[in-house]
Write an enzyme that holds these catalytic residues in place. Sequence first.
Site, PDB file in Angstrom:
ATOM      1  CG  ASP A   1     -51.309 -18.170  -8.034  1.00 56.98           C
ATOM      2  OD1 ASP A   1     -51.939 -18.388  -9.089  1.00 56.98           O
ATOM      3  OD2 ASP A   1     -51.864 -18.057  -6.931  1.00 56.98           O
TER       4      ASP A   1
ATOM      5  CD  GLU B   1     -50.544 -23.227   0.830  1.00 53.09           C
ATOM      6  OE1 GLU B   1     -51.507 -22.855   1.505  1.00 53.09           O
ATOM      7  OE2 GLU B   1     -50.624 -24.102  -0.059  1.00 53.09           O
TER       8      GLU B   1
ATOM      9  CG  ASN C   1     -54.660 -23.221   3.605  1.00 51.08           C
ATOM     10  OD1 ASN C   1     -55.056 -22.325   2.842  1.00 51.08           O
ATOM     11  ND2 ASN C   1     -53.526 -23.875   3.400  1.00 51.08           N
TER      12      ASN C   1
ATOM     13  CG  HIS D   1     -54.144 -20.540   0.102  1.00 49.84           C
ATOM     14  ND1 HIS D   1     -54.174 -21.910   0.089  1.00 49.84           N
ATOM     15  CD2 HIS D   1     -54.816 -20.165  -1.024  1.00 49.84           C
ATOM     16  CE1 HIS D   1     -54.825 -22.346  -0.979  1.00 49.84           C
ATOM     17  NE2 HIS D   1     -55.226 -21.288  -1.678  1.00 49.84           N
TER      18      HIS D   1
END
EC number: 3.5.99.6
Length: 261
Positions: free
Chosen positions: A67, A143, A136, A138
């Site tokens: 990314d 996400e 979370n 990811h």
Amino acid sequence: MEIIILPTPAEVGRVAAAKIASVVTTKPTAVVGLATGSSPEGIYADLRRRVEAGELSFAQARGFALDEYVGIPLEHPESYASVIARDVVGPLGFDPSRVRVPDGRAGDLAFAAKEYDAAIRAAGGVDVQILGIGANGHIGFNEPTSSFASRTRIKTLAPSTREANARFFDSPDQVPTHCMTQGLGTILEARELVLVAQGSAKADAVAAAVEGPLSSFVPGSALQLHEHATVVIDEEAAAGLRLADYYRYTYANKPTWQRFE
């Protein structure tokens, strides 16, 4: 998934690095998927040790980063292009021309995302993909509620992700709000996945990804769909696993011919 629980973060880095090294040793031209952040730092440190000892070479390998932030200057020290060049390409001896990072500065971001997926396919696909996991759930910057079929694309970073990454910037306001990330569908096409996690802050995410239901709310659970996913974690990150004793038993009794270290 193969779940490997180890006593310390240093052991996590060593064993995960052994998995990466086994792929590159077998195939010197391997395509390696490169992650950033704190989770894989131990992997890169151990791989560097192997390179400096003459045990391993990335000279013929190729790399694709997971990314990149959108809109951040290329020369910014926290652009992932800078991080990969500084922490991975140089120390491991990659040929810089054989390592790519998504172009978060492109005029046509949608086209650049599609072109990135095409470049991975043209390289023959990723042989082994390094992954971390966010608190979370990811992976990459996919996400919660990301589609399991998603491709490289633009994503809005969750506030919790921006908060977690603020430590790398002078102020939280400097953390970009958008990124370009390989999609879950792109990641799942890699031949092997190696995910690492350390610390109690990742325990809930690890448990949900490994033992929870398959759910886009926990993007890391997509690894349950993969044929060759290895999850290497320390005891603190394993705290929420119900079958932790079984994973320890399985690893302790792994046949010699299956071992990579």
